[in-house]
Motif scaffolding. Structure first.
Motif, PDB file in Angstrom:
ATOM      1  N   VAL A  15      35.385 -66.593 -54.506  1.00  0.00           N
ATOM      2  CA  VAL A  15      36.204 -67.798 -55.443  1.00  0.00           C
ATOM      3  C   VAL A  15      36.552 -67.186 -56.387  1.00  0.00           C
ATOM      4  CG1 VAL A  15      36.007 -69.943 -56.653  1.00  0.00           C
ATOM      5  CG2 VAL A  15      34.547 -69.595 -54.688  1.00  0.00           C
ATOM      6  N   MET A  16      38.020 -67.009 -56.496  1.00  0.00           N
ATOM      7  CA  MET A  16      38.782 -66.310 -57.580  1.00  0.00           C
ATOM      8  C   MET A  16      39.358 -67.373 -58.484  1.00  0.00           C
ATOM      9  SD  MET A  16      40.253 -63.692 -55.223  1.00  0.00           S
ATOM     10  CE  MET A  16      39.702 -64.854 -53.700  1.00  0.00           C
ATOM     11  N   ARG A  17      39.693 -67.057 -59.797  1.00  0.00           N
ATOM     12  CA  ARG A  17      40.398 -67.900 -60.578  1.00  0.00           C
ATOM     13  C   ARG A  17      41.674 -67.363 -61.353  1.00  0.00           C
ATOM     14  NH1 ARG A  17      36.411 -71.339 -64.203  1.00  0.00           N
ATOM     15  NH2 ARG A  17      35.800 -69.207 -65.246  1.00  0.00           N
ATOM     16  N   THR A  18      42.811 -67.961 -61.288  1.00  0.00           N
ATOM     17  CA  THR A  18      43.997 -67.539 -61.764  1.00  0.00           C
ATOM     18  C   THR A  18      44.352 -68.335 -63.286  1.00  0.00           C
ATOM     19  OG1 THR A  18      45.120 -69.243 -60.433  1.00  0.00           O
ATOM     20  CG2 THR A  18      45.022 -66.883 -59.806  1.00  0.00           C
ATOM     21  N   SER A  19      43.547 -68.944 -63.373  1.00  0.00           N
ATOM     22  CA  SER A  19      43.589 -70.065 -64.678  1.00  0.00           C
ATOM     23  C   SER A  19      43.011 -69.404 -66.039  1.00  0.00           C
ATOM     24  CB  SER A  19      43.208 -71.502 -64.668  1.00  0.00           C
ATOM     25  OG  SER A  19      41.931 -71.362 -63.932  1.00  0.00           O
ATOM     26  N   PHE A  20      41.794 -69.767 -66.154  1.00  0.00           N
ATOM     27  CA  PHE A  20      41.082 -69.218 -67.365  1.00  0.00           C
ATOM     28  C   PHE A  20      39.671 -69.483 -67.224  1.00  0.00           C
ATOM     29  CE2 PHE A  20      42.506 -73.559 -67.865  1.00  0.00           C
ATOM     30  CZ  PHE A  20      41.366 -74.087 -68.311  1.00  0.00           C
ATOM     31  N   SER A  21      38.763 -68.900 -68.117  1.00  0.00           N
ATOM     32  CA  SER A  21      37.348 -69.615 -68.328  1.00  0.00           C
ATOM     33  C   SER A  21      37.586 -69.984 -69.753  1.00  0.00           C
ATOM     34  CB  SER A  21      36.348 -68.235 -68.263  1.00  0.00           C
ATOM     35  OG  SER A  21      36.486 -67.460 -69.541  1.00  0.00           O
ATOM     36  N   ASN A  22      36.600 -70.930 -69.905  1.00  0.00           N
ATOM     37  CA  ASN A  22      36.507 -71.756 -71.154  1.00  0.00           C
ATOM     38  C   ASN A  22      36.567 -70.799 -72.294  1.00  0.00           C
ATOM     39  OD1 ASN A  22      37.150 -74.058 -70.054  1.00  0.00           O
ATOM     40  ND2 ASN A  22      35.001 -74.553 -69.794  1.00  0.00           N
ATOM     41  N   ASP A  23      35.500 -69.651 -72.204  1.00  0.00           N
ATOM     42  CA  ASP A  23      35.299 -68.886 -73.161  1.00  0.00           C
ATOM     43  C   ASP A  23      36.394 -67.907 -73.547  1.00  0.00           C
ATOM     44  OD1 ASP A  23      32.817 -68.672 -74.311  1.00  0.00           O
ATOM     45  OD2 ASP A  23      32.131 -66.915 -73.513  1.00  0.00           O
ATOM     46  N   ALA A  82      43.277 -57.459 -51.420  1.00  0.00           N
ATOM     47  CA  ALA A  82      44.526 -57.641 -51.622  1.00  0.00           C
ATOM     48  C   ALA A  82      44.752 -58.408 -53.135  1.00  0.00           C
ATOM     49  CB  ALA A  82      45.429 -58.137 -50.510  1.00  0.00           C
ATOM     50  N   LEU A  83      44.096 -59.608 -53.082  1.00  0.00           N
ATOM     51  CA  LEU A  83      44.077 -60.178 -54.311  1.00  0.00           C
ATOM     52  C   LEU A  83      43.863 -59.566 -55.421  1.00  0.00           C
ATOM     53  CD1 LEU A  83      43.268 -63.732 -52.775  1.00  0.00           C
ATOM     54  CD2 LEU A  83      45.302 -63.419 -53.794  1.00  0.00           C
ATOM     55  N   HIS A  84      42.728 -58.847 -55.449  1.00  0.00           N
ATOM     56  CA  HIS A  84      42.079 -58.097 -56.420  1.00  0.00           C
ATOM     57  C   HIS A  84      42.988 -57.017 -56.852  1.00  0.00           C
ATOM     58  CE1 HIS A  84      37.666 -59.472 -55.676  1.00  0.00           C
ATOM     59  NE2 HIS A  84      38.262 -60.039 -56.461  1.00  0.00           N
ATOM     60  N   PRO A 118      51.485 -60.011 -68.053  1.00  0.00           N
ATOM     61  CA  PRO A 118      50.947 -59.280 -66.684  1.00  0.00           C
ATOM     62  C   PRO A 118      49.524 -60.042 -66.516  1.00  0.00           C
ATOM     63  CG  PRO A 118      50.566 -57.802 -68.815  1.00  0.00           C
ATOM     64  CD  PRO A 118      51.707 -58.862 -69.188  1.00  0.00           C
ATOM     65  N   LEU A 119      49.383 -60.181 -64.941  1.00  0.00           N
ATOM     66  CA  LEU A 119      48.340 -60.905 -64.608  1.00  0.00           C
ATOM     67  C   LEU A 119      47.590 -60.051 -63.585  1.00  0.00           C
ATOM     68  CD1 LEU A 119      49.948 -64.429 -64.243  1.00  0.00           C
ATOM     69  CD2 LEU A 119      48.430 -63.514 -65.894  1.00  0.00           C
ATOM     70  N   LYS A 120      46.175 -60.200 -63.595  1.00  0.00           N
ATOM     71  CA  LYS A 120      45.393 -59.543 -62.601  1.00  0.00           C
ATOM     72  C   LYS A 120      43.901 -60.082 -62.565  1.00  0.00           C
ATOM     73  CE  LYS A 120      43.265 -54.922 -61.545  1.00  0.00           C
ATOM     74  NZ  LYS A 120      43.668 -54.980 -60.080  1.00  0.00           N
ATOM     75  N   ILE A 121      43.648 -60.456 -61.105  1.00  0.00           N
ATOM     76  CA  ILE A 121      42.376 -60.946 -60.828  1.00  0.00           C
ATOM     77  C   ILE A 121      41.174 -59.630 -61.374  1.00  0.00           C
ATOM     78  CG2 ILE A 121      40.760 -61.894 -59.590  1.00  0.00           C
ATOM     79  CD1 ILE A 121      43.084 -63.386 -58.105  1.00  0.00           C
ATOM     80  N   ASP A 122      40.517 -59.977 -61.856  1.00  0.00           N
ATOM     81  CA  ASP A 122      39.129 -58.930 -62.344  1.00  0.00           C
ATOM     82  C   ASP A 122      38.294 -58.809 -61.197  1.00  0.00           C
ATOM     83  OD1 ASP A 122      37.389 -57.414 -63.510  1.00  0.00           O
ATOM     84  OD2 ASP A 122      37.193 -58.603 -65.480  1.00  0.00           O
ATOM     85  N   PRO A 123      38.134 -57.644 -60.568  1.00  0.00           N
ATOM     86  CA  PRO A 123      37.231 -57.567 -59.462  1.00  0.00           C
ATOM     87  C   PRO A 123      35.863 -57.797 -59.979  1.00  0.00           C
ATOM     88  CG  PRO A 123      38.765 -55.696 -59.358  1.00  0.00           C
ATOM     89  CD  PRO A 123      38.778 -56.424 -60.619  1.00  0.00           C
ATOM     90  N   LYS A 124      35.538 -57.508 -61.174  1.00  0.00           N
ATOM     91  CA  LYS A 124      34.158 -57.602 -61.473  1.00  0.00           C
ATOM     92  C   LYS A 124      33.563 -59.098 -61.628  1.00  0.00           C
ATOM     93  CE  LYS A 124      34.111 -53.416 -64.372  1.00  0.00           C
ATOM     94  NZ  LYS A 124      35.317 -53.587 -64.987  1.00  0.00           N
ATOM     95  N   THR A 125      34.711 -59.933 -61.863  1.00  0.00           N
ATOM     96  CA  THR A 125      34.313 -61.353 -62.253  1.00  0.00           C
ATOM     97  C   THR A 125      34.999 -62.299 -61.491  1.00  0.00           C
ATOM     98  OG1 THR A 125      35.733 -61.557 -64.178  1.00  0.00           O
ATOM     99  CG2 THR A 125      33.503 -60.985 -64.876  1.00  0.00           C
ATOM    100  N   ASN A 126      35.955 -61.961 -60.952  1.00  0.00           N
ATOM    101  CA  ASN A 126      36.959 -62.875 -60.188  1.00  0.00           C
ATOM    102  C   ASN A 126      37.848 -63.807 -61.080  1.00  0.00           C
ATOM    103  OD1 ASN A 126      37.097 -62.189 -57.510  1.00  0.00           O
ATOM    104  ND2 ASN A 126      35.528 -63.432 -57.081  1.00  0.00           N
ATOM    105  N   ASN A 127      37.584 -63.446 -62.521  1.00  0.00           N
ATOM    106  CA  ASN A 127      38.644 -64.433 -63.447  1.00  0.00           C
ATOM    107  C   ASN A 127      39.549 -63.438 -63.694  1.00  0.00           C
ATOM    108  OD1 ASN A 127      38.851 -66.630 -65.029  1.00  0.00           O
ATOM    109  ND2 ASN A 127      38.455 -65.349 -66.914  1.00  0.00           N
TER     110      ASN A 127
END
Lengths: 291, 393
Positions: free
Chosen positions: B139-147, B335-337, B347-356
């Protein structure tokens, strides 16, 4: 404790909410007192008033037009409810009345969803009342003062109507002793119908009046129904003064509870109800003294 | 009899001749969004429509495979959301799921995707734990975490000389996460919280009593989180009750979303927001996106639309990098990571360490521009990345 200026503003906030509750509860209370009729769908009429108001504001651009017309539509819908359905369960057991009117709540919410959609909407305050006025150095929205004034005006007119007119005497006689009044040749059925329609008109009025302060959405009826029923119980069924006193008590409890004891805010009005019922099981100012 | 023969012949032909659809199965992206009910209907449409817009820019096709977008309606109910996700994966053979909007549906969708090893992308819901201690490789996230949204606000406020802040948000998980996320860095930077109020969560939005109390708390600023109609009510009542005269209204940027500005009007002027997107972001991708969106829908694209669009871009970039292959789901996640895209937010990248997502965060002010309200970006914090928060990927 709040400082004096804030206290005044909080009192106005409480009073404003109390007036909305009064518009809703007075019709419900008198109908209940007159015929022991429990109409849980009263909130549905309030919701319909608000949404009809929304449509009228959108169509005409005039808040005042909506305020004048939407309650009339609400009263007409109430009259239709009564003629088609409620008249048949009148005089039946309380359980039957509760079930039928409870069913109407669900139908009402779905009908509103179908017509207006599942969104939260708002009606803007009319331009005349869109600004704020300064009270004791603090700004306060003019529209809320209008709500308070309207509530008080309705209370006075209803009181005069009930105490000084022949129709009011008929209603009072019906509440006091229905059988005796009927045997004196008073048409209780007609009086009841009139009071029922007036109650629906007031609920529709409350719907439009509440719209600029609260949001309107399918389910707003259920949200207001519980405080309204508590007002009826606390004030004492069947009594105008009881509805007014109950509204003030619950409105203030909710407002001051929210800011002084926030942890207990959602519990406050129930605590007030329990306390009142322990001390005065018939409510504070019941129309009929407890037998 | 002749009819029978014709049908038989046609069937035989169809079996023999390779149809165009048989050459390659399409790639199926399943959207599980609350299209018909609840407060997030407009958001679902903003996200879904913009995601499709990004794919259409690339011809709805990658490495010779068609891309098909399947839409399922969660009706704002967690159990329905999960059932629809199962249908998309097992019956419709979706390769990637995208959903949900609200955190209410997140747990149900999350559990299914994580348990069934289906790549899922969250295009909005911000629950910290989804990419924190409850994170899943799937489960990955392209939006945000609240923090991530609010963390940078406190230190910025201190720099502006705002030292005393009152908080107000609804009493539910998201409300508390956003207030806590603001509070810690603000206090650590030397700020003081002079009051906290958490009204019961619900659509009733009479803030009168709460605003009157805030006045007594005498803060320099209010920091808040509200979204949708209650946000409009708060911004208007903040002005009506005269708080605007002496107190700055700030909050997570949904408070002054483009979706809310028409209702808020002049009351929104001067309100400061912090968010991962604001229409005024000055980069070529965002400018082109806003121009295209406005031409099509005749309104400003919101942060939700931007997230949907960026999600579509990211999915496309990953599919392209992976040669359009979707059979190996772990390779698809990798590939998504691995891809970085230039999105509307930078610039946007999904962080492989958290999936955020790792993204820029913007602090901005709503300001009057003639009769309308416009935004003025005050600060841009680059590459904001969440700490692992208990996530071990």
């Amino acid at each position: 404790m709040p400082d004096p200026a804030s206290l005044v503003i909080q009192l106005l906030n409480g009073l404003q909410y109390a007036m909305l509750l009064f518009l809703l509860s007075v019709g419900l209370s008198v109908v209940f007192g007159l015929m022991n009729f429990i109409n849980l769908a009263h909130g549905t009429v309030y919701m319909l008033g608000a949404f009809l108001g929304l449509t009228l504001v959108r169509a005409t651009g005039s808040f005042w037009g909506a305020l004048a017309l939407a309650p009339l539509f609400a009263a007409a819908i109430g009259a239709l409810f009564y003629a088609v359905l409620l008249r048949r369960v009148q005089g039946e057991s309380a359980m039957k009345q509760v079930l039928v009117t409870f069913g109407l709540i669900f139908i009402g919410i779905d009908v509103v969803r179908m017509i207006w959609g599942d969104y939260e909407e708002a009606i803007a305050a009319p331009a005349l009342l869109a600004d704020s006025v300064r009270i004791w150095g603090q700004l306060y929205p003019s529209y809320r003062l209008f709500v308070i004034a309207l509530g008080l005006l309705v209370a006075i007119v209803l009181w005069l109507g009930l105490e000084r007119t022949r129709l009011g005497a008929v209603v009072r006689a019906g509440v006091d002793d229905r059988v005796m009044a009927a045997s004196l040749g008073i048409n209780i059925e007609a009086a009841f119908f009139g009071v029922f329609c007036l109650g629906c008109w007031l609920a529709g009025l409350a719907g439009v009046v509440a719209a600029p302060v609260l949001q309107i959405y399918p389910g707003m009826d259920v949200a207001i129904l519980i405080p309204t029923l508590i007002v009826v119980v606390v004030g004492g069924p069947g009594s105008l003064k009881g509805a007014l006193l109950g509204s003030l008590l619950i409105g203030m409890a909710e407002t001051f509870g929210a800011v002084l004891l926030p942890e207990f805010a959602s519990f406050m009005i129930y605590a007030v109800m329990v306390l009142v019922l322990l001390l005065r099981p018939g409510g504070l100012l019941p129309a009929r003294p407890a037998a | 009899m002749r009819l029978f023969a014709t049908v038989m012949a046609a069937t035989a032909l169809a079996l023999v001749l390779p149809g165009p659809a048989r050459s390659a199965e399409p790639i199926r992206i399943g959207l599980v969004l609350p299209y018909s009910a609840g407060p997030y209907v407009p958001l679902a449409n903003e996200v879904g429509d913009s995601l499709v817009m990004a794919l259409e820019e690339n011809g709805m096709e990658v490495a010779g495979r068609k891309i098909v977008v399947l839409k399922e309606d969660t009706t704002h109910k967690p159990d329905v959301a999960q059932a629809k996700a199962k249908k998309l994966v097992f019956e419709d053979k979706a390769d990637i799921l995208v959903g949900p909007i609200g955190s209410n549906e997140l747990a149900a969708l999350f559990a299914f995707a994580a348990g069934s090893r289906v790549p899922m992308i969250i295009p909005n819901a911000g629950d910290n734990e989804a990419t924190g201690d409850k994170c899943s490789p799937w489960v990955m996230r392209t939006s945000f975490s609240n923090d991530q949204i609010v963390r940078e606000m406190g230190p910025w406020m201190i720099k502006q000389g705002i030292k005393k802040v009152a908080l107000i948000a609804f009493d539910y998980n998201t409300g508390h996460q956003l207030m806590d996320g603001f509070k810690k860095p603000f206090v650590a930077a030397g700020g003081t919280i002079v009051g906290e109020q958490y009204p019961p969560f619900g659509p009733i939005s009479d803030f009168g009593p709460y605003l009157t109390k805030i006045k007594e708390q005498k803060p320099d600023a209010v920091f808040t989180f509200f979204a949708g109609p209650p946000a409009t009510a708060l911004v208007k009542q903040f002005s009506e009750f005269g708080l605007k005269e002496s107190i700055k209204l700030t909050g997570a940027g949904w408070l002054i979303s483009p979706l809310n500005l028409p209702g808020e009007g002049a009351a929104a002027a001067g309100v400061i927001g912090i968010l991962n997107y604001v229409p005024a972001i000055d980069n070529p991708v965002n400018k082109a996106f806003q121009a295209k969106f406005q031409a099509k829908y005749h309104r400003t694209a919101s942060e939700f639309a931007a997230q949907g669009y960026d999600t579509g871009k990211l999915i496309y970039a990953a599919l392209k990098a992976n040669g359009g292959k979707t059979a190996d789901k772990a390779a698809l996640v990798k590939a998504l990571h691995d891809v970085t895209v230039e999105g509307t937010r930078g610039p946007l990248k999904i962080d492989p360490k958290t999936n955020n997502i790792i993204q820029d965060i913007y602090i901005y002010e709503a300001k009057k521009a003639g009769d309308a309200i416009d935004f003025n970006v005050l600060s841009r914090i680059k590459n904001v990345q969440d700490p692992p928060n208990g996530c071990k990927l």
